[in-house]
Every structure is written in structure tokens, then in C-alpha cells.
Design a protein around this motif. Structure first.
Motif, PDB file in Angstrom:
ATOM      1  N   ALA A   1      -1.328  -1.920   7.171  1.00  0.00           N
ATOM      2  CA  ALA A   1      -0.610  -0.702   7.539  1.00  0.00           C
ATOM      3  C   ALA A   1       0.803  -1.022   8.003  1.00  0.00           C
ATOM      4  O   ALA A   1       1.775  -0.387   7.580  1.00  0.00           O
ATOM      5  CB  ALA A   1      -1.375   0.049   8.636  1.00  0.00           C
TER       6      ALA A   1
ATOM      7  N   ALA B   1      -5.689  -2.064  -1.617  1.00  0.00           N
ATOM      8  CA  ALA B   1      -5.196  -0.689  -1.721  1.00  0.00           C
ATOM      9  C   ALA B   1      -4.982  -0.385  -3.196  1.00  0.00           C
ATOM     10  O   ALA B   1      -4.154  -1.019  -3.854  1.00  0.00           O
ATOM     11  CB  ALA B   1      -3.901  -0.530  -0.941  1.00  0.00           C
TER      12      ALA B   1
ATOM     13  N   LEU C   1      -3.261   3.997   7.763  1.00  0.00           N
ATOM     14  CA  LEU C   1      -4.558   3.869   7.103  1.00  0.00           C
ATOM     15  C   LEU C   1      -5.592   4.658   7.893  1.00  0.00           C
ATOM     16  O   LEU C   1      -5.660   4.558   9.125  1.00  0.00           O
ATOM     17  CB  LEU C   1      -4.985   2.394   7.022  1.00  0.00           C
ATOM     18  CG  LEU C   1      -4.014   1.425   6.349  1.00  0.00           C
ATOM     19  CD1 LEU C   1      -4.676   0.055   6.184  1.00  0.00           C
ATOM     20  CD2 LEU C   1      -3.538   1.943   5.008  1.00  0.00           C
TER      21      LEU C   1
ATOM     22  N   VAL D   1      -4.917   5.722   2.268  1.00  0.00           N
ATOM     23  CA  VAL D   1      -3.562   5.468   2.755  1.00  0.00           C
ATOM     24  C   VAL D   1      -2.809   6.793   2.787  1.00  0.00           C
ATOM     25  O   VAL D   1      -2.835   7.553   1.815  1.00  0.00           O
ATOM     26  CB  VAL D   1      -2.824   4.475   1.834  1.00  0.00           C
ATOM     27  CG1 VAL D   1      -1.427   4.171   2.378  1.00  0.00           C
ATOM     28  CG2 VAL D   1      -3.632   3.189   1.658  1.00  0.00           C
TER      29      VAL D   1
ATOM     30  N   ALA E   1       0.834  -1.207   0.000  1.00  0.00           N
ATOM     31  CA  ALA E   1       0.000   0.000   0.000  1.00  0.00           C
ATOM     32  C   ALA E   1       0.868   1.255   0.000  1.00  0.00           C
ATOM     33  O   ALA E   1       1.880   1.331   0.711  1.00  0.00           O
ATOM     34  CB  ALA E   1      -0.921   0.001   1.218  1.00  0.00           C
TER      35      ALA E   1
END
Length: 315
Positions: free
Chosen positions: A219, A262, A226, A288, A145
């Protein structure tokens, strides 16, 4: 105590990886549910998962949970080994569990290629451990992400947990069980992943600990923050009713059946169209941003994975 190791103890486990191998492009890591092994021009994706607590549909869940991790990594689940431990010589349970495994694997077009089975008298309930494998053109990690991505969640929170509440706690939830039991038919995210993988920087299967833990794992693995609003996370009426009855949070119970992705902001609408066009509900639940592996859920800062709230009901 039931459940996953805490991050500190898990770090000890994943730090011990045996001999090095240049073909392994993704190995053990927090939040990464599958390994990536380069085989020629393709990537072999491998994931293992145990299951023991969902009494009525143990075999069904075991196949789907293991294959979901492979699908979320960009591969089509193809091969499966299964290890079955029984606490005693219970032929009826063996027949039910193995029949469920066979039916679930057949439905997903996955070949069972081996495994092991034995009696383990110290166990209080049957246990199944699955290893699933598949081939990917491009591996999709949990830890990919990037700031600016938007977070897409398919189906909704607590799909697996709803099905478990409806069956393992049938007497407690009463007539509402009938609505929840059908959620077993939605545990697989193989199709969700096929439609989202070409757009996603990262994908993850929120299992134990539900959507909250799945978000936190993404995360942490990605080294980002996040930001998610609880009201944006889809929760079906049947899930909400069963969770209210049993006093658990739908965002903190087993979440297989949902896929977290993501996706770059510029690809969000195209990605949503692709998955919704296949008849799969999906919603943007957050974004994000730069950060250090934390989840902001409304005004709450989440830095430690919560214990799945179903565990307290079994104890």
C-alpha cells in the motif's frame, strides 16, 4: 531490539544511494525488496537478506527468503552469494548450515557464485546474509498496485512462521510440531511468481511482520489503500493451532511461502486458474482503492508496520 528499522529510520538509509547510475531503474525504496538494473534488453534483479533466528533450518530459509524477493520481482532466481558469520569455531554448525544452503540452492537450480565466511565472537548465534540475482524480461515492483486491482494471496498466512514455531519452539508446541515442520518445504514462491507475473501489476513477498506488514508495504509503495477482510485470508489448521498455542497472530508472523499479487479485476480468474492449475492454492483476499498508503483490515486502520510477533518469543 530485534527486527526491521521503523519507517522513519529506514527512510534515512534508503535516501543515501551513492553515485547515480542511469542503468538502475529501481533502487532503494520502502517496500521494494529488489533492485532493477537494465542490462541490454533484460533486467538484472538483485536482492539481499540476512537471517539469524531460525536455528534448525537457517540455511534453508536464507536461500529461499533471498530468492523469493527476486522471484516476486518477475525474475527467475539464478545466482547467489552467501556470507556466513559464526560466533565461534563450531564446525558442526558450519557443516549443517552450508549443507542446507547447498541443498536449497540445488533444489531451486540456483548457482552459488561466491560469498564470505568468518568468525564473529560478539554474535550470540550464526548469521547468514544472502544476495540473490536473476534476469527478468519485465520487472514487477511492489509499488505497482492500482485502484481497481484485486489482491491475490497464495498458499496462506504464516507459512514460514509455522515452520519456525514447529522447530525453534518444539518443546513448547508439543506434538503439533510434526505438522508444522513440513511447511519448510513450501517456503519458495518461485513457482507461484512464474504463474502470476504476467498478470500482476505488483507482487510482494510477505516476510517479517507477516501478511499484515506485506500488505502495508504494498500500500505504501504504491500510494494506494488496500481493503482486506481477515476472514478472507487463508490460514491453515496447523498454523492456527500453533499460533493459538504460542499466543501469536498468524497474520503477523513471518510469512515467506505466500505471494501477494495485485491483479487487474479482469484478469483475476485467469490468474487464479494459472496458479491453481500448478497445484498452488490461491485466494482473493481484498482490493485496491484510492488512498494514501494505508491498510484497512476489517474495521481496523493499519498505518504503521507491526513488529513480528515471533520476536517476543525469542527475547
Amino acid at each position: 531490539m530485534i527486527g526491521k528499522l521503523d519507517p522513519e529510520h529506514l527512510a534515512l538509509v534508503v535516501s543515501r544511494t551513492g553515485a547515480s547510475d542511469e542503468a538502475v531503474s529501481v533502487g532503494p525504496g520502502y517496500g521494494e525488496d529488489a533492485a532493477a538494473i537494465e542490462v541490454g534488453e533484460r533486467t538484472l534483479v538483485v536482492s539481499s537478506d540476512p537471517l539469524s533466528l531460525a536455528r534448525e533450518r537457517l540455511g534453508t530459509l536464507a536461500v529461499n527468503v533471498a530468492s523469493n524477493d527476486v522471484a516476486c520481482s518477475g525474475a527467475d532466481p539464478r545466482w547467489l552469494t552467501n556470507v556466513v558469520f559464526l560466533p565461534d569455531d563450531d564446525r558442526e554448525t558450519l557443516d549443517v548450515v552450508t549443507r542446507q544452503i547447498d541443498e536449497a540452492a540445488t533444489e531451486l537450480d540456483i548457482a552459488i557464485v561466491g560469498g564470505h565466511s568468518e568468525y564473529a565472537p560478539d554474535l550470540s548465534r550464526p548469521m547468514v546474509t544472502m544476495t540473490c540475482m536473476g534476469l527478468a524480461d519485465e520487472f514487477v515492483p511492489t509499488g505497482g498496485a492500482e485502484p481497481g486491482d484485486r489482491l491475490i494471496l497464495t498458499k496462506g498466512a504464516g507459512i514460514e512462521g509455522t515452520a519456525i514455531l514447529a522447530t525453534d519452539f518444539r518443546a513448547e508446541v508439543g506434538p503439533a510440531a510434526e505438522r508444522g515442520e513440513s511447511f519448510f518445504e513450501e517456503i519458495s514462491v518461485a513457482e507461484d511468481a512464474r504463474h502470476l507475473r504476467e498478470y500482476a501489476h505488483a507482487m510482494h513477498d510477505p516476510t517479517e511482520g507477516g501478511v499484515v506488514t506485506g500488505l502495508l508495504e504494498m500500500a505504501e509503495a504504491s500510494g494506494v489503500r488496500l481493503e482486506v477482510a481477515r476472514d478472507d485470508v487463508p490460514v491453515r489448521d496447523a498454523t492456527r493451532d500453533l499460533c493459538d498455542t504460542m499466543g501469536v497472530d498468524p497474520l503477523r508472523i513471518f510469512g515467506s511461502g505466500a505471494l501477494l499479487a495485485a491483479v487487474p479485476e479482469g484478469s483475476v480468474e485467469e490468474a487464479l486458474d494459472a496458479v491453481r492449475g500448478a497445484g498452488i492454492p490461491a485466494a482473493v483476499v481484498g482490493r485496491v482503492v484510492e488512498g494514501d498508503g494505508a491498510l484497512a483490515l476489517d474495521d481496523a486502520e493499519v498505518t504503521d508496520p507491526p513488529r513480528d510477533e515471533l520476536y517476543a518469543l525469542w527475547e
